[in-house]
Design a protein around this motif. Structure first.
Motif, PDB file in Angstrom:
ATOM      1  N   THR A 159     -11.060   2.491   8.500  1.00 11.14           N
ATOM      2  CA  THR A 159     -10.345   1.693   7.515  1.00 11.14           C
ATOM      3  C   THR A 159     -11.069   1.838   6.185  1.00 11.14           C
ATOM      4  O   THR A 159     -12.292   1.648   6.112  1.00 11.14           O
ATOM      5  N   PHE A 160     -10.314   2.164   5.154  1.00 15.46           N
ATOM      6  CA  PHE A 160     -10.864   2.309   3.809  1.00 15.46           C
ATOM      7  C   PHE A 160     -10.390   1.110   2.983  1.00 15.46           C
ATOM      8  O   PHE A 160      -9.192   0.983   2.725  1.00 15.46           O
ATOM      9  N   PRO A 161     -11.295   0.242   2.555  1.00 16.54           N
ATOM     10  CA  PRO A 161     -10.895  -0.977   1.851  1.00 16.54           C
ATOM     11  C   PRO A 161     -10.043  -0.737   0.609  1.00 16.54           C
ATOM     12  O   PRO A 161      -9.110  -1.484   0.340  1.00 16.54           O
ATOM     13  N   SER A 162     -10.344   0.325  -0.141  1.00 15.05           N
ATOM     14  CA  SER A 162      -9.570   0.552  -1.366  1.00 15.05           C
ATOM     15  C   SER A 162      -8.828   1.875  -1.371  1.00 15.05           C
ATOM     16  O   SER A 162      -8.294   2.262  -2.388  1.00 15.05           O
ATOM     17  N   ALA A 163      -8.750   2.570  -0.281  1.00 11.37           N
ATOM     18  CA  ALA A 163      -8.013   3.830  -0.099  1.00 11.37           C
ATOM     19  C   ALA A 163      -8.977   5.000   0.045  1.00 11.37           C
ATOM     20  O   ALA A 163     -10.064   5.006  -0.526  1.00 11.37           O
ATOM     21  N   GLY A 206      -8.647   8.256  -0.952  1.00  5.96           N
ATOM     22  CA  GLY A 206      -8.862   8.884  -2.242  1.00  5.96           C
ATOM     23  C   GLY A 206      -9.060  10.385  -2.248  1.00  5.96           C
ATOM     24  O   GLY A 206      -9.484  10.937  -3.259  1.00  5.96           O
ATOM     25  N   ASP A 264      -0.416   4.432   2.960  1.00  5.60           N
ATOM     26  CA  ASP A 264      -1.126   3.687   1.921  1.00  5.60           C
ATOM     27  C   ASP A 264      -2.563   4.177   1.728  1.00  5.60           C
ATOM     28  O   ASP A 264      -3.310   3.636   0.922  1.00  5.60           O
ATOM     29  N   ASP A 265      -2.973   5.217   2.464  1.00  2.00           N
ATOM     30  CA  ASP A 265      -4.294   5.844   2.318  1.00  2.00           C
ATOM     31  C   ASP A 265      -5.451   4.938   2.754  1.00  2.00           C
ATOM     32  O   ASP A 265      -6.584   5.170   2.384  1.00  2.00           O
ATOM     33  N   ARG A 266      -5.166   3.895   3.552  1.00  3.41           N
ATOM     34  CA  ARG A 266      -6.222   2.954   3.913  1.00  3.41           C
ATOM     35  C   ARG A 266      -6.677   3.061   5.365  1.00  3.41           C
ATOM     36  O   ARG A 266      -7.725   2.532   5.720  1.00  3.41           O
TER      37      ARG A 266
END
Length: 90
Positions: A9-13, A15, A48-50
């Motif tokens: 899980t990526f908190p802000s995406a 990237g 959503d890239d998250r």
């Protein structure tokens, strides 16, 4: 060699872009991981890239975690897997 699915899980995406800079970032991850005997095959990333589900091969879950630390990547869960596809001969 065992295979694993790594959930992240990526908190802000995540990237990573589909441009030369993104490709170079991925090559660096591959190179640093291989130094530990870990091979990254591919990842499935949410729209959503998250969230990412990443397929790896490596000697142990500990090696997968060490490669993640080296690459500054989060890990939510590591699951050892086996391959099952609809084309096997039974």
């Amino acid at each position: 060699m065992p295979r694993y699915v790594v959930e992240r899980t990526f908190p802000s995406a995540l990237g990573v872009t589909a441009h030369p800079d993104g490709a170079e970032d991925c090559r660096r991850v591959v190179a640093r991981s291989r130094e530990l005997g870990v091979v990254w095959f591919q990842s499935y990333v949410s729209l959503d890239d998250r969230t990412a589900f990443c397929l790896y091969e490596g000697p142990s879950p500990e090696a997968i975690r060490a490669a993640a630390r080296r690459n500054h990547l989060p890990i939510d869960r590591i699951t050892q897997i086996r391959v099952l596809d609809p084309y096997f001969n039974g």
